[in-house]
Write a protein that holds these residues in place. Structure first.
Motif, short mmCIF file in Angstrom:
data_model
loop_
_atom_site.label_atom_id
_atom_site.label_comp_id
_atom_site.label_asym_id
_atom_site.label_seq_id
_atom_site.Cartn_x
_atom_site.Cartn_y
_atom_site.Cartn_z
N LYS A 86 0.84 -1.20 0.00
CA LYS A 86 0.00 0.00 0.00
C LYS A 86 0.88 1.26 0.00
O LYS A 86 0.62 2.20 -0.74
CB LYS A 86 -0.94 -0.02 1.21
CG LYS A 86 -2.03 1.01 1.13
CD LYS A 86 -3.07 0.80 2.20
CE LYS A 86 -2.50 1.19 3.54
NZ LYS A 86 -3.39 0.85 4.66
N ASN A 87 1.94 1.25 0.84
CA ASN A 87 2.87 2.38 0.87
C ASN A 87 3.50 2.61 -0.50
O ASN A 87 3.67 3.74 -0.94
CB ASN A 87 3.98 2.13 1.89
CG ASN A 87 3.53 2.45 3.30
OD1 ASN A 87 2.44 2.99 3.48
ND2 ASN A 87 4.34 2.10 4.27
N HIS A 88 3.83 1.51 -1.14
CA HIS A 88 4.46 1.60 -2.44
C HIS A 88 3.51 2.22 -3.48
O HIS A 88 3.89 3.08 -4.27
CB HIS A 88 4.89 0.17 -2.87
CG HIS A 88 5.98 0.16 -3.87
ND1 HIS A 88 6.88 -0.86 -4.01
CD2 HIS A 88 6.34 1.07 -4.81
CE1 HIS A 88 7.72 -0.58 -4.97
NE2 HIS A 88 7.42 0.58 -5.47
N ILE B 28 5.16 -2.98 -8.99
CA ILE B 28 5.18 -3.52 -7.63
C ILE B 28 5.26 -5.04 -7.62
O ILE B 28 5.74 -5.64 -6.66
CB ILE B 28 3.95 -3.02 -6.86
CG1 ILE B 28 4.01 -1.50 -6.78
CG2 ILE B 28 3.86 -3.61 -5.48
CD1 ILE B 28 2.92 -0.87 -6.01
N GLY B 29 4.78 -5.63 -8.71
CA GLY B 29 4.79 -7.08 -8.75
C GLY B 29 3.63 -7.70 -7.98
O GLY B 29 3.81 -8.65 -7.23
N HIS C 60 -6.07 -2.12 -2.65
CA HIS C 60 -5.31 -1.14 -1.87
C HIS C 60 -5.80 0.28 -2.13
O HIS C 60 -5.82 1.11 -1.23
CB HIS C 60 -3.81 -1.26 -2.19
CG HIS C 60 -3.17 -2.47 -1.59
ND1 HIS C 60 -3.14 -2.69 -0.23
CD2 HIS C 60 -2.54 -3.53 -2.15
CE1 HIS C 60 -2.52 -3.83 0.02
NE2 HIS C 60 -2.16 -4.36 -1.14
N ILE C 61 -6.18 0.54 -3.37
CA ILE C 61 -6.73 1.87 -3.70
C ILE C 61 -7.99 2.12 -2.86
O ILE C 61 -8.18 3.19 -2.28
CB ILE C 61 -7.05 1.98 -5.21
CG1 ILE C 61 -5.77 1.87 -6.05
CG2 ILE C 61 -7.83 3.27 -5.50
CD1 ILE C 61 -4.98 3.13 -6.25
N LYS C 62 -8.83 1.10 -2.76
CA LYS C 62 -10.06 1.23 -1.95
C LYS C 62 -9.70 1.52 -0.49
O LYS C 62 -10.32 2.35 0.17
CB LYS C 62 -10.90 -0.06 -2.02
CG LYS C 62 -11.57 -0.30 -3.35
CD LYS C 62 -12.70 0.71 -3.60
CE LYS C 62 -12.73 1.05 -5.07
NZ LYS C 62 -13.20 2.37 -5.43
N LEU D 52 0.20 12.10 8.70
CA LEU D 52 1.59 11.76 8.42
C LEU D 52 1.73 10.26 8.26
O LEU D 52 1.04 9.49 8.90
CB LEU D 52 2.48 12.25 9.56
CG LEU D 52 2.61 13.75 9.71
CD1 LEU D 52 3.46 14.09 10.93
CD2 LEU D 52 3.22 14.38 8.48
N SER D 53 2.61 9.86 7.39
CA SER D 53 2.94 8.44 7.26
C SER D 53 4.31 8.37 6.59
O SER D 53 4.74 9.33 5.95
CB SER D 53 1.91 7.72 6.39
OG SER D 53 1.99 8.19 5.06
N GLU D 54 4.98 7.24 6.74
CA GLU D 54 6.27 7.08 6.08
C GLU D 54 6.12 7.32 4.57
O GLU D 54 6.88 8.05 3.97
CB GLU D 54 6.83 5.66 6.25
CG GLU D 54 7.50 5.41 7.56
CD GLU D 54 6.69 4.44 8.39
OE1 GLU D 54 5.44 4.56 8.36
OE2 GLU D 54 7.29 3.58 9.04
N ALA D 55 5.09 6.67 4.00
CA ALA D 55 4.93 6.72 2.55
C ALA D 55 4.78 8.15 2.07
O ALA D 55 5.36 8.55 1.06
CB ALA D 55 3.71 5.91 2.13
N LYS D 56 4.01 8.94 2.82
CA LYS D 56 3.76 10.30 2.38
C LYS D 56 5.04 11.13 2.42
O LYS D 56 5.29 11.96 1.55
CB LYS D 56 2.69 10.92 3.26
CG LYS D 56 1.89 11.94 2.52
CD LYS D 56 0.79 12.54 3.33
CE LYS D 56 0.41 13.84 2.66
NZ LYS D 56 -0.45 14.67 3.50
#
Ligand code: BTX
Length: 327
Positions: A4-6, A28-29, A38-40, A66-70
């Motif tokens: 999801k982060n990816h 992403i594979g 994941h989009i949902k 906040l999140s790591e991905a962001k």
């Protein structure tokens, strides 16, 4: 989850365009059905994502969560922040970073939290760090310098924050020696520089940065209402914390490079151009209670404040709280 982060990272990267489900799944594979799921999930977390047949997905809006991905998504630094430790809630990012540094955390590690339950200021003071509205982070750096130069990093950090705030919000703020950043006389940033040393050499510097970004003044504790402010209160609009974090890390990394390559000169110049206290009468109260009154002349190459008293004697102020006299 990692996938999801990816996906989020890809969406941020392609913010201005659609990216097809196929492309995401290739990169992403995972299956296209997995991408869709994941989009949902992201939509349930508050992201607005347009999905158009044959074109794919496009990020329209992201919550100020906040999140790591962001953070990773828009990070333009070479190394600073690439190792990011994020927690929704933590006693103090500074304390956590101290432990990580003792355990050998690499240079450029950043600890970030959405809320601190016992944020720390200098001299045992506390730092108000409510949930969801501020930036509470600590950076671990390992410059090869003698310990007496470590205080320069407080000034370097202040310059980085002033630059980033200007870039993201347009606001011109001012630095009050050594570690406060003010807007129209009110504090909205605190910087805490701590040191791990071995003999005369620095092993790690832990730079703590606290910024009131989207807090409403009404929500401040009583004792802060008159002395503190937030970017949102001053600009009348909310800001994306992730963007500000990315800018601060970038500005810090650039200044840090300049510092290691060419010394303190550029930072000193920039710092002086943002400082409010220079050329004014100030009172400096040191930790042992001594008060020195004098004209703030500037800082020296070590970042030490120089005060000229009424007899013309120059005092070097290494650490103090200063008050700017109104006369
Ligand atoms: P300082 O000792 O210069 O300032 C602390 C003083 O500032 C407090 O006594 C209070 O008067 C005021 N203050 C407290 N909270 C706030 C606030 N949110 N906004 C404005 N004024 C406030 C400054 O110390 C250094 C603060 C560093 C905070 C960061 S946050 C990330 C990292 N983790 C951690 O525990 N500390 C650092």
């Amino acid at each position: 989850s990692k996938t999801k982060n990816h996906i989020l990272k890809l969406l941020f990267k392609n913010r201005n365009d659609y990216i097809s489900g196929q492309k995401i799944s290739d990169e992403i594979g995972c299956s296209r059905t997995a991408v869709w799921k994941h989009i949902k999930e992201l939509e349930n977390e508050g992201y607005t994502i347009a999905s158009v047949h044959k074109r794919g997905y496009k990020l329209i809006d992201a919550p100020d969560q906040l999140s790591e991905a962001k953070i990773y998504a828009g990070l333009t630094t070479k190394t600073l922040g690439h190792h990011l430790v994020y927690q929704d809630e933590i006693p103090s990012t500074q304390k956590k970073a101290q432990h990580l540094a003792e355990d050998g955390a690499e240079e450029g590690t950043v600890v970030l939290a959405d809320e601190q339950t016992s944020g720390r200021g200098r001299l045992g003071r506390s730092w108000h760090s409510p949930k969801g509205t501020g930036i509470w982070m600590s950076l671990i750096i390992r410059p090869d310098i003698p310990i007496h130069k470590a205080p320069q990093f407080t000034l370097l950090t202040a310059v980085a924050v002033v630059k980033a705030v200007k870039h993201v919000t347009g606001l011109d703020c001012e630095i009050k020696w050594p570690n406060d950043i003010l807007y129209k006389g009110k504090k909205f940033v605190g910087i805490l520089t701590e040191l791990q040393a071995e003999a005369a050499d620095v092993k790690a510097i832990i730079v703590g940065i606290g910024i009131n970004v989207n807090a409403a003044i009404d929500d401040f504790p009583e004792e802060l209402k008159d002395i503190a402010t937030s970017l949102r209160a001053e600009a009348g609009t909310a800001f994306d914390r992730a963007e500000l974090i990315q800018e601060i890390l970038k500005a810090f990394e650039d200044l840090y490079k300049s510092y290691m390559d060419e010394g303190f000169g550029l930072i000193k110049l920039l710092w002086e151009s943002y400082a409010i206290s220079l050329g004014r009468q100030i009172y400096a109260r040191t930790a042992n209670g001594t008060v020195v009154q004098g004209l703030a002349q500037g800082i020296n190459d070590e970042g030490v404040l120089l005060l000229k008293d009424k007899d013309g004697k120059i005092h070097k102020i290494y650490s103090a709280d200063i008050e700017i006299s109104s006369q």
